[in-house]
Design a protein around this motif. Structure first.
Motif, PDB file in Angstrom:
ATOM      1  N   PRO A  47     -35.456  49.157 -91.706  1.00 14.20           N
ATOM      2  CA  PRO A  47     -35.335  50.260 -90.758  1.00 14.20           C
ATOM      3  C   PRO A  47     -36.101  51.486 -91.242  1.00 14.20           C
ATOM      4  O   PRO A  47     -36.176  51.757 -92.435  1.00 14.20           O
ATOM      5  N   PRO A  99     -36.969  55.704 -89.888  1.00 11.04           N
ATOM      6  CA  PRO A  99     -36.673  56.705 -88.857  1.00 11.04           C
ATOM      7  C   PRO A  99     -37.866  56.930 -87.943  1.00 11.04           C
ATOM      8  O   PRO A  99     -39.011  56.935 -88.390  1.00 11.04           O
ATOM      9  N   LYS A 100     -37.576  57.100 -86.645  1.00  8.80           N
ATOM     10  CA  LYS A 100     -38.656  57.375 -85.701  1.00  8.80           C
ATOM     11  C   LYS A 100     -39.192  58.783 -85.884  1.00  8.80           C
ATOM     12  O   LYS A 100     -40.352  59.051 -85.630  1.00  8.80           O
ATOM     13  N   LYS A 114     -31.538  59.630 -85.610  1.00 10.67           N
ATOM     14  CA  LYS A 114     -30.768  58.415 -85.840  1.00 10.67           C
ATOM     15  C   LYS A 114     -31.486  57.189 -85.275  1.00 10.67           C
ATOM     16  O   LYS A 114     -31.132  56.072 -85.591  1.00 10.67           O
ATOM     17  N   ASP A 115     -32.502  57.407 -84.427  1.00  7.32           N
ATOM     18  CA  ASP A 115     -33.267  56.293 -83.875  1.00  7.32           C
ATOM     19  C   ASP A 115     -34.131  55.679 -84.966  1.00  7.32           C
ATOM     20  O   ASP A 115     -34.705  56.391 -85.793  1.00  7.32           O
ATOM     21  N   ARG A 116     -34.221  54.364 -84.967  1.00  8.91           N
ATOM     22  CA  ARG A 116     -34.945  53.665 -86.023  1.00  8.91           C
ATOM     23  C   ARG A 116     -35.951  52.675 -85.446  1.00  8.91           C
ATOM     24  O   ARG A 116     -35.707  52.055 -84.416  1.00  8.91           O
ATOM     25  N   TRP A 117     -37.073  52.551 -86.152  1.00  4.39           N
ATOM     26  CA  TRP A 117     -37.976  51.427 -85.962  1.00  4.39           C
ATOM     27  C   TRP A 117     -37.494  50.344 -86.921  1.00  4.39           C
ATOM     28  O   TRP A 117     -36.895  50.648 -87.941  1.00  4.39           O
ATOM     29  N   TYR A 118     -37.796  49.118 -86.636  1.00  6.11           N
ATOM     30  CA  TYR A 118     -37.496  48.031 -87.558  1.00  6.11           C
ATOM     31  C   TYR A 118     -38.789  47.272 -87.823  1.00  6.11           C
ATOM     32  O   TYR A 118     -39.347  46.645 -86.925  1.00  6.11           O
TER      33      TYR A 118
END
Length: 176
Positions: A41, A43-44, A49-53
């Motif tokens: 994960p 962070p965008k 709290k939004d995440r890239w994976y």
């Protein structure tokens, strides 16, 4: 039609304990066109709290230019860097497994600091490192500038940085 025999018989078991035949949902890497599992994960944006994976390769690429200490004063950045280094010290003995702490994903934090001494990019090959070391060492070598304390300190800094990068290169060659 004959019943199909379960693979959950005998010893050793033919499948892992706790596993099932049900499908498992695997999240793919968020990088366009990548079909590897997205296990890392990221962070965008800062404080989001939004995440890239991402897969490991793309996570390293994403983190390459990330400044974790942006917006902090020098003392706070130094304190956080020291605490991060202390946390990573427990992993130093695991360097032979192929990972050893923070960095850009291809080099350790110590290697990155050593490259900064030579003012080289993170993707510099060892021949470029050796050329830069020789050029700079010739200017501040104690034989060239005898009795100059600043030149001697600079030479020691260059020598230490070169030794760090040389040992890392030898480890990479050894691993293949």
């Amino acid at each position: 039609m004959a019943a199909r025999r379960s693979s959950d018989w005998g010893f050793p078991r033919w499948r892992g304990y706790g596993s099932s035949r049900d499908t498992v949902e695997v999240r793919l890497c968020d990088r366009h066109g990548c079909d590897q599992p997205g296990k890392c994960p990221a962070p965008k944006s800062p404080n989001s709290k939004d995440r890239w994976y991402f897969c490991e390769k793309h996570a390293a690429e994403y983190n390459k230019g990330w400044d974790y200490f942006e917006g902090l004063d020098k003392e706070e950045a130094a304190r956080r860097a020291k605490s991060e280094q202390a946390e990573n010290a427990g992993y130093a003995e695991a360097q032979h497994y192929g990972w050893g702490g923070s960095g850009d994903g291809s080099r350790s934090a110590d290697e990155m600091r050593a490259l900064e001494v030579f003012e080289l990019e993170a993707d510099a090959d060892f021949d470029a490192i050796k050329r830069e070391w020789r050029a700079r060492a010739k200017k501040v070598h104690p034989d060239v500038k005898p009795g100059d304390a600043d030149a001697a300190a600079e030479f020691q800094k260059l020598q230490l940085s070169y030794e760090i990068l040389k040992s890392a290169e030898e480890r990479r060659e050894w691993r293949g």
